[in-house]
Design a protein around this motif. Structure first.
Motif, short mmCIF file in Angstrom:
data_model
loop_
_atom_site.label_atom_id
_atom_site.label_comp_id
_atom_site.label_asym_id
_atom_site.label_seq_id
_atom_site.Cartn_x
_atom_site.Cartn_y
_atom_site.Cartn_z
N THR A 30 0.86 -1.18 0.00
CA THR A 30 0.00 0.00 0.00
C THR A 30 0.90 1.23 0.00
N GLU A 31 0.30 2.39 -0.11
CA GLU A 31 1.10 3.62 -0.07
C GLU A 31 1.77 3.80 1.28
N ASP A 37 -1.88 -9.61 5.11
CA ASP A 37 -3.26 -9.87 4.75
C ASP A 37 -3.59 -11.35 4.94
N LYS A 42 -7.64 -8.28 0.72
CA LYS A 42 -7.41 -6.84 0.63
C LYS A 42 -7.02 -6.47 -0.80
N GLY A 44 -5.10 -4.56 -3.84
CA GLY A 44 -3.73 -4.10 -4.07
C GLY A 44 -2.83 -5.22 -4.54
#
Length: 96
Positions: A30-31, A37, A42, A44
């Motif tokens: 993520t960013e 996970d 999730k 991405g």
């Protein structure tokens, strides 16, 4: 004729071992950084790591997927999954 259920196979990003998806731990970039996970749902870009092999949690092996965030990811895996430190001192670091 028996119908066998399809079992998805994934590859560990560190050791390159192919195993059923349920046996591996998914990590999502993520960013904010890498996120574990366990549900596998999730959104991405994700990669998989062996949860039972501490050598797969080494920073050097995770660079392939996480790049500069590999150290952060390696530490998170050690905290969450525990284990390896009592048997192996930190992999890749010289003893002082």
């Amino acid at each position: 004729m028996s119908a066998s259920k399809h079992v998805p196979i994934r590859q560990c990003v560190a050791c390159r071992t192919r195993r059923p998806k349920r046996e591996l731990l998914r990590i999502v970039l993520t960013e904010a950084g890498p996120v574990l996970d366990p549900t596998g749902r999730k959104p991405g870009r994700g990669a998989y790591v062996c949860p039972d092999k501490p050598e797969c949690w080494a920073e050097k092996k995770l660079r392939r997927f996480a790049g500069a965030k590999a150290k952060e990811l390696s530490q998170a895996l050690l905290i969450v999954l525990g284990g390896g430190q009592s048997q192996n001192p930190e992999v890749g670091k010289p003893s002082t």
